[in-house]
Write a protein that holds these residues in place. Sequence first.
Motif, mmCIF file in Angstrom:
data_model
loop_
_atom_site.group_PDB
_atom_site.id
_atom_site.type_symbol
_atom_site.label_atom_id
_atom_site.label_comp_id
_atom_site.label_asym_id
_atom_site.label_seq_id
_atom_site.Cartn_x
_atom_site.Cartn_y
_atom_site.Cartn_z
ATOM 1 N N LEU A 199 41.675 40.689 43.630
ATOM 2 C CA LEU A 199 42.035 41.084 44.978
ATOM 3 C C LEU A 199 43.435 40.585 45.296
ATOM 4 C CD1 LEU A 199 38.692 40.286 46.820
ATOM 5 C CD2 LEU A 199 39.501 42.507 46.037
ATOM 6 N N PRO A 200 44.178 41.307 46.123
ATOM 7 C CA PRO A 200 45.541 40.869 46.472
ATOM 8 C C PRO A 200 45.517 39.511 47.161
ATOM 9 C CG PRO A 200 45.197 43.172 47.097
ATOM 10 C CD PRO A 200 43.862 42.630 46.687
ATOM 11 N N GLY A 201 46.318 38.602 46.667
ATOM 12 C CA GLY A 201 46.410 37.270 47.261
ATOM 13 C C GLY A 201 45.380 36.294 46.747
ATOM 14 N N PHE A 202 44.496 36.691 45.801
ATOM 15 C CA PHE A 202 43.474 35.804 45.265
ATOM 16 C C PHE A 202 43.604 35.753 43.749
ATOM 17 C CE2 PHE A 202 41.039 35.024 49.038
ATOM 18 C CZ PHE A 202 41.280 36.150 49.835
ATOM 19 N N GLU A 203 43.141 34.636 43.199
ATOM 20 C CA GLU A 203 43.125 34.481 41.756
ATOM 21 C C GLU A 203 41.902 35.189 41.173
ATOM 22 O OE1 GLU A 203 43.332 30.395 40.823
ATOM 23 O OE2 GLU A 203 45.190 30.029 41.926
ATOM 24 N N PHE A 204 41.877 35.252 39.828
ATOM 25 C CA PHE A 204 40.817 36.001 39.167
ATOM 26 C C PHE A 204 39.443 35.402 39.449
ATOM 27 C CE2 PHE A 204 38.848 38.675 36.116
ATOM 28 C CZ PHE A 204 37.937 37.886 35.422
ATOM 29 N N TRP A 205 39.296 34.101 39.235
ATOM 30 C CA TRP A 205 37.974 33.487 39.421
ATOM 31 C C TRP A 205 37.587 33.452 40.892
ATOM 32 C CZ3 TRP A 205 35.006 33.493 35.513
ATOM 33 C CH2 TRP A 205 35.527 33.315 34.218
ATOM 34 N N THR A 206 38.575 33.328 41.785
ATOM 35 C CA THR A 206 38.261 33.422 43.213
ATOM 36 C C THR A 206 37.731 34.806 43.552
ATOM 37 O OG1 THR A 206 40.019 31.822 43.664
ATOM 38 C CG2 THR A 206 39.181 33.094 45.526
ATOM 39 N N THR A 207 38.356 35.829 42.968
ATOM 40 C CA THR A 207 37.872 37.198 43.183
ATOM 41 C C THR A 207 36.469 37.371 42.642
ATOM 42 O OG1 THR A 207 40.151 37.985 43.013
ATOM 43 C CG2 THR A 207 38.403 39.616 42.762
ATOM 44 N N VAL A 208 36.202 36.815 41.459
ATOM 45 C CA VAL A 208 34.863 36.914 40.868
ATOM 46 C C VAL A 208 33.826 36.244 41.763
ATOM 47 C CG1 VAL A 208 33.441 36.180 38.915
ATOM 48 C CG2 VAL A 208 35.709 37.114 38.507
ATOM 49 N N LEU A 209 34.159 35.053 42.286
ATOM 50 C CA LEU A 209 33.218 34.359 43.166
ATOM 51 C C LEU A 209 32.966 35.141 44.442
ATOM 52 C CD1 LEU A 209 34.409 30.644 42.795
ATOM 53 C CD2 LEU A 209 32.391 31.710 41.791
ATOM 54 N N ILE A 210 34.019 35.731 45.021
ATOM 55 C CA ILE A 210 33.847 36.520 46.249
ATOM 56 C C ILE A 210 32.951 37.728 45.995
ATOM 57 C CG2 ILE A 210 35.059 37.951 47.927
ATOM 58 C CD1 ILE A 210 37.416 36.044 47.726
ATOM 59 N N GLY A 213 29.345 36.557 45.334
ATOM 60 C CA GLY A 213 28.677 36.162 46.575
ATOM 61 C C GLY A 213 28.306 37.354 47.431
ATOM 62 N N GLY A 214 29.229 38.333 47.543
ATOM 63 C CA GLY A 214 28.901 39.526 48.322
ATOM 64 C C GLY A 214 27.773 40.328 47.692
ATOM 65 N N GLY A 215 27.785 40.455 46.354
ATOM 66 C CA GLY A 215 26.697 41.172 45.690
ATOM 67 C C GLY A 215 25.351 40.490 45.868
ATOM 68 N N VAL A 220 19.933 40.283 48.355
ATOM 69 C CA VAL A 220 18.926 39.613 49.178
ATOM 70 C C VAL A 220 18.557 40.471 50.388
ATOM 71 C CG1 VAL A 220 18.514 37.591 50.635
ATOM 72 C CG2 VAL A 220 19.579 37.304 48.415
ATOM 73 N N LEU A 221 19.564 41.087 51.027
ATOM 74 C CA LEU A 221 19.303 41.948 52.183
ATOM 75 C C LEU A 221 18.466 43.152 51.784
ATOM 76 C CD1 LEU A 221 19.866 42.468 55.180
ATOM 77 C CD2 LEU A 221 21.946 43.656 54.505
ATOM 78 N N PHE A 222 18.749 43.751 50.629
ATOM 79 C CA PHE A 222 17.977 44.901 50.155
ATOM 80 C C PHE A 222 16.528 44.515 49.875
ATOM 81 C CE2 PHE A 222 17.272 48.913 48.224
ATOM 82 C CZ PHE A 222 16.508 48.699 47.091
ATOM 83 N N VAL A 223 16.314 43.361 49.243
ATOM 84 C CA VAL A 223 14.951 42.902 48.957
ATOM 85 C C VAL A 223 14.177 42.668 50.242
ATOM 86 C CG1 VAL A 223 13.609 41.012 47.949
ATOM 87 C CG2 VAL A 223 15.548 41.936 46.703
#
Length: 336
Positions: A199-210, A213-215, A220-223
């Motif tokens: 993502l723009p302004g974020f590092e690779f692992w920060t993007t992966v964590l974001i 977490g969103g997924g 959880v919401l779908f379940v």
Amino acid sequence: MSCKRLLFALLIATSLLLEVQQACEYLQSGTSTTFNIGYPGPIKELIWRRKSEMIFRMKGGKQVEGQVLEIIGGSLKLSNLTASHDGTYEGEAFGNDGKSHKSEKRTICVMDKVTKPKVLVNCTGPTLTCSGVTLSPTLTFTWQQNRKEVPGTARTLGPKLKQPSRYSCTAKNQVSKETSAEIEVDCRGNNPGQSLWTLPGFEFWTTVLILAGGGTLLLVLFVVIVVCICRRQRHELNLQREEEELRLANLTHCQQPHPPGHHSRQAPPPKGHPGQHGNMHSEDQPPALPKPRGHNRPRPRPPHPQGPPPGPGASAPTAQAQEGATPRKGPRPQRS
């Protein structure tokens, strides 16, 4: 205030200022250093101070006060340096004659090694950022374009960049320096220097964590939604099943024959009087009495002992004949 006190305060301030301005010797964390005492003769008493406070005292070859430190021939050795070792060190040795000898003061500053940086590309500017390092006031940055150093020591480079070109950055402090990998920057089209998963302004692992977490939150919401829908459908099926069972039970109860004795048995109306009571219920009619047997059926006459009875023109039997007849056994039944 007297002149002596003013002079004394001025001397103290001057000494503190000189100590602050003492040149700091930068050392990398995890390394070791030795502070030499510089006294050649035998030592009767040894004292080491840090920031003018005593940290070690030895007398007669034995430690009598202070911390447990490594002393080699009167010199102080510090191993596995950390930021807690920062400060000015000074030693003082006393010989057998009682004379004092002080070592040279040394001020050390322990710093961590610089981690390897990496270049982040933002094509909005476009700008380049040297990321992945711990920021500190003593940290400086330099940039290389096609392996040639470009002007500027800031962490961010841009927005006037020559494209396409290969860029790298170097992070440096007083004890170490590290250079990032070289990437190609071309924001006129697809940018190979920036990952599609960044993502723009974020590092690779920060993007992966974001993204992770969103997924996870969406999963959880779908379940939760699926469980709520299943429970609602199950509740509606249970209600429908209970209504069907209740309706079937009512229908079965209405069609079930009444057990004996549930209603009083209706007696048929007496024969020969079909219209006497009309539509009167059998419960209002009195029970029928048994008929006497003697009035309804005539008693048969006994047979004549000597043959059939005489006709209407015959004469009555004589007394002798009656005497010669066989007498009847048993008493004669009484007529009712």
